[in-house]
Design a protein around this motif. Structure first.
Motif, PDB file in Angstrom:
ATOM      1  N   GLY A 128     -32.766  25.930 -16.531  1.00 58.17           N
ATOM      2  CA  GLY A 128     -33.069  24.520 -16.257  1.00 58.17           C
ATOM      3  C   GLY A 128     -32.570  23.587 -17.353  1.00 58.17           C
ATOM      4  O   GLY A 128     -32.397  22.388 -17.115  1.00 58.17           O
ATOM      5  N   ASP A 129     -32.329  24.106 -18.551  1.00 57.06           N
ATOM      6  CA  ASP A 129     -31.804  23.251 -19.629  1.00 57.06           C
ATOM      7  C   ASP A 129     -30.455  22.670 -19.231  1.00 57.06           C
ATOM      8  O   ASP A 129     -29.704  23.267 -18.453  1.00 57.06           O
ATOM      9  N   LYS A 130     -30.143  21.522 -19.825  1.00 55.16           N
ATOM     10  CA  LYS A 130     -28.847  20.894 -19.549  1.00 55.16           C
ATOM     11  C   LYS A 130     -27.881  21.153 -20.704  1.00 55.16           C
ATOM     12  O   LYS A 130     -28.282  21.101 -21.879  1.00 55.16           O
ATOM     13  N   VAL A 131     -26.642  21.427 -20.344  1.00 57.19           N
ATOM     14  CA  VAL A 131     -25.616  21.741 -21.344  1.00 57.19           C
ATOM     15  C   VAL A 131     -24.429  20.801 -21.132  1.00 57.19           C
ATOM     16  O   VAL A 131     -23.870  20.722 -20.034  1.00 57.19           O
ATOM     17  N   ILE A 132     -24.066  20.092 -22.197  1.00 54.90           N
ATOM     18  CA  ILE A 132     -22.976  19.103 -22.086  1.00 54.90           C
ATOM     19  C   ILE A 132     -21.615  19.781 -22.217  1.00 54.90           C
ATOM     20  O   ILE A 132     -21.393  20.588 -23.122  1.00 54.90           O
ATOM     21  N   ILE A 133     -20.720  19.443 -21.297  1.00 46.89           N
ATOM     22  CA  ILE A 133     -19.305  19.798 -21.435  1.00 46.89           C
ATOM     23  C   ILE A 133     -18.490  18.538 -21.144  1.00 46.89           C
ATOM     24  O   ILE A 133     -19.046  17.539 -20.679  1.00 46.89           O
ATOM     25  N   GLN A 134     -17.200  18.587 -21.465  1.00 46.14           N
ATOM     26  CA  GLN A 134     -16.362  17.396 -21.287  1.00 46.14           C
ATOM     27  C   GLN A 134     -15.214  17.716 -20.341  1.00 46.14           C
ATOM     28  O   GLN A 134     -14.181  18.234 -20.746  1.00 46.14           O
ATOM     29  N   GLN A 135     -15.423  17.424 -19.072  1.00 49.69           N
ATOM     30  CA  GLN A 135     -14.401  17.720 -18.062  1.00 49.69           C
ATOM     31  C   GLN A 135     -13.321  16.636 -18.034  1.00 49.69           C
ATOM     32  O   GLN A 135     -13.625  15.489 -18.346  1.00 49.69           O
ATOM     33  N   PRO A 136     -12.080  16.993 -17.704  1.00 43.11           N
ATOM     34  CA  PRO A 136     -11.658  18.309 -17.257  1.00 43.11           C
ATOM     35  C   PRO A 136     -11.643  19.287 -18.427  1.00 43.11           C
ATOM     36  O   PRO A 136     -11.073  18.988 -19.472  1.00 43.11           O
ATOM     37  N   VAL A 137     -12.237  20.451 -18.222  1.00 41.33           N
ATOM     38  CA  VAL A 137     -12.329  21.421 -19.314  1.00 41.33           C
ATOM     39  C   VAL A 137     -12.272  22.851 -18.777  1.00 41.33           C
ATOM     40  O   VAL A 137     -12.560  23.087 -17.586  1.00 41.33           O
ATOM     41  N   TYR A 138     -11.904  23.755 -19.652  1.00 45.79           N
ATOM     42  CA  TYR A 138     -11.835  25.190 -19.382  1.00 45.79           C
ATOM     43  C   TYR A 138     -12.995  25.596 -18.452  1.00 45.79           C
ATOM     44  O   TYR A 138     -14.157  25.527 -18.835  1.00 45.79           O
ATOM     45  N   TYR A 139     -12.653  26.008 -17.237  1.00 43.28           N
ATOM     46  CA  TYR A 139     -13.681  26.107 -16.196  1.00 43.28           C
ATOM     47  C   TYR A 139     -14.723  27.211 -16.380  1.00 43.28           C
ATOM     48  O   TYR A 139     -15.824  27.089 -15.833  1.00 43.28           O
ATOM     49  N   ASN A 151     -26.226  31.293 -16.001  1.00 35.88           N
ATOM     50  CA  ASN A 151     -27.406  31.505 -16.840  1.00 35.88           C
ATOM     51  C   ASN A 151     -28.557  30.577 -16.462  1.00 35.88           C
ATOM     52  O   ASN A 151     -29.496  30.393 -17.245  1.00 35.88           O
ATOM     53  N   GLY A 152     -28.463  29.986 -15.285  1.00 34.43           N
ATOM     54  CA  GLY A 152     -29.578  29.203 -14.758  1.00 34.43           C
ATOM     55  C   GLY A 152     -29.719  27.829 -15.389  1.00 34.43           C
ATOM     56  O   GLY A 152     -30.750  27.174 -15.232  1.00 34.43           O
ATOM     57  N   CYS A 153     -28.700  27.382 -16.108  1.00 30.20           N
ATOM     58  CA  CYS A 153     -28.775  26.053 -16.736  1.00 30.20           C
ATOM     59  C   CYS A 153     -27.994  25.048 -15.896  1.00 30.20           C
ATOM     60  O   CYS A 153     -27.354  25.399 -14.909  1.00 30.20           O
TER      61      CYS A 153
END
Ligand SMILES: Cc1ncc(COP(=O)(O)O)c(C=O)c1O
Length: 395
Positions: free
Chosen positions: A113-124, A133-135
């Motif tokens: 449920g935790d949120k994880v920041i990524i910066q798209q477009p990014v390595y998929y 992992n349920g996040c």
């Protein structure tokens, strides 16, 4: 020195994923394609690596193996020499790849449920690992302005403030947009994350492939405060074309974070490394520097060739200025805005396999990712393929 990079080496029937017919068929619907997708290079590894491997093979025994002090020293010396960053042996954990490490970090530090920041477009695989992992994926989309990608710091601040956000996965240098983040940009990211108690996983797998005029900064090297909240992932995989050796260094300065990460490794029995990968990694970092310098020069020649080719044959294509990585990000929206149609036509009419922009998130629509770590003759074949595909769309 450049002559060896011009050599065309036949990789068909060598188990290379990039050329594997069943894999090509599964991803592209066709198997007879010239491949410019999977991020490995068409070049032989540096001679000192080949010699180290031959020595292990000649000895002929491939039993359980330990990493000697000289293995760690080669990594420590490389990091100091190339990046002016001092790390310690105890900080370095081994994992059989960086994508596995991303998953272990998610398991060690994030709750479902935790949120994880990524910066798209990014390595998929980042998004896939987060979801597996349920996040939740929390995208801080990069801003594309006049052919260059920038970070939307206001948006990042908003997303970091979310109480459910526990981790940011930073891709530095960035695959696929080819940015080498500046020290100033990294500093701002770090300040925002620290203010909001967000940990940072810095995936720096591409850190050695950086072109003239740019300099890679280890995110954790910026300040002790950053270092204390960062897990840095490096590997010889991209630098020396050793991805199949599956050797990564996960660098963690903070003792508590390290202990928690190592516990997940322990739970999964990750630790032993195969003897070939130990020998290859040490030799690459100790004796591979001259080869890397020659490689970078050759890749810069390929960039110049790509620019000339596109200017002449596809003048409306925008090659996002390659600052680092051997992956070019080409904006073809002037020719076709339907990304899936573009990707399909380049395969069917151009006979080439490239990562589709859509694979990297919605903002990749209308782009292609082109792996240019190949001989100049193969590079031209790839460019011809893209041109054929685009022309077919126009016609
Ligand atoms: C940003 C990034 N991280 C990780 C990987 C793959 O890492 P590994 O093969 O060590 O799992 C790649 C490969 O292209 C990559 O571009």
């Amino acid at each position: 020195m450049t002559a060896s990079f011009d050599a065309v080496i036949d990789r068909r029937n060598t188990n290379a994923v990039k050329y594997d017919k069943a894999t090509l068929k599964a991803f592209f619907g066709e198997e007879n394609l010239q491949p410019f997708w999977v991020a490995d290079m068409e070049f032989k590894a540096p001679e000192p690596v080949l010699e180290a491997l031959k020595k292990v093979v000649d000895h002929g025994i491939f039993g359980y193996s330990a990493r000697p002090d000289s293995y760690y020293q080669a990594i420590i010396d490389w990091t100091r020499r190339r990046f002016d960053y001092e790390i310690e042996k105890e900080w370095i954990a081994y994992t059989p790849g960086i994508v596995p490490a991303v998953n272990y970090v998610l398991q060690a530090f994030c709750m479902p449920g935790d949120k994880v920041i990524i910066q798209q477009p990014v390595y998929y695989p980042f998004a896939r690992s987060i979801i597996n992992n349920g996040c939740q994926v929390l995208d801080n989309p990069l801003l594309y302005q006049e052919g260059r990608y920038e970070i939307d710091f206001e948006d990042l601040e908003e997303k970091a403030k979310d109480p459910m956000t526990t981790l940011m996965i930073l891709c530095s240098p960035h695959n696929p947009v080819s940015r080498v983040w500046t020290r100033e940009e990294l500093t701002r990211i770090g300040e925002i994350c620290l203010e909001n108690d967000v940990m940072i996983l810095a995936d720096e797998i591409h850190n050695d492939v950086v072109f003239s005029g740019h300099r890679h900064t280890f995110f954790a090297s910026i300040s002790k405060a950053f270092e204390a909240r960062t897990i840095t992932c490096t590997a010889p995989s991209k630098t020396f074309n050793l991805a199949g050796m599956q050797a990564s260094s996960i660098i963690i300065a903070d003792a508590k974070i390290r202990e928690r990460f190592n516990r997940v490794l322990e739970r999964n029995s990750i630790g032993f490394q195969n003897p070939l990968s130990i020998a290859a990694t040490e030799a690459a970092y100790r004796d591979g520097e001259a080869w890397l310098e020659a490689l970078l020069e050759y890749l810069e020649g390929n960039i110049a060739t790509m620019k000339d080719y596109l200017a002449e044959h596809l003048p409306e294509a925008v090659l996002v200025e390659p600052e680092g990585t051997y992956l070019a990000w080409i904006d073809l929206r002037a020719y076709e805005t339907d990304g899936r149609l573009l990707e399909k036509t380049v395969v069917e009419k151009g006979g080439v396999a490239l990562d589709g922009g859509t694979w990297f998130g919605p903002s990749g629509d209308g782009f292609l990712r082109f792996n240019f770590a190949c001989s100049r003759s193969m590079l031209l074949e790839g460019l011809e393929g893209i041109k054929k595909g685009v022309m077919a769309l126009k016609g």
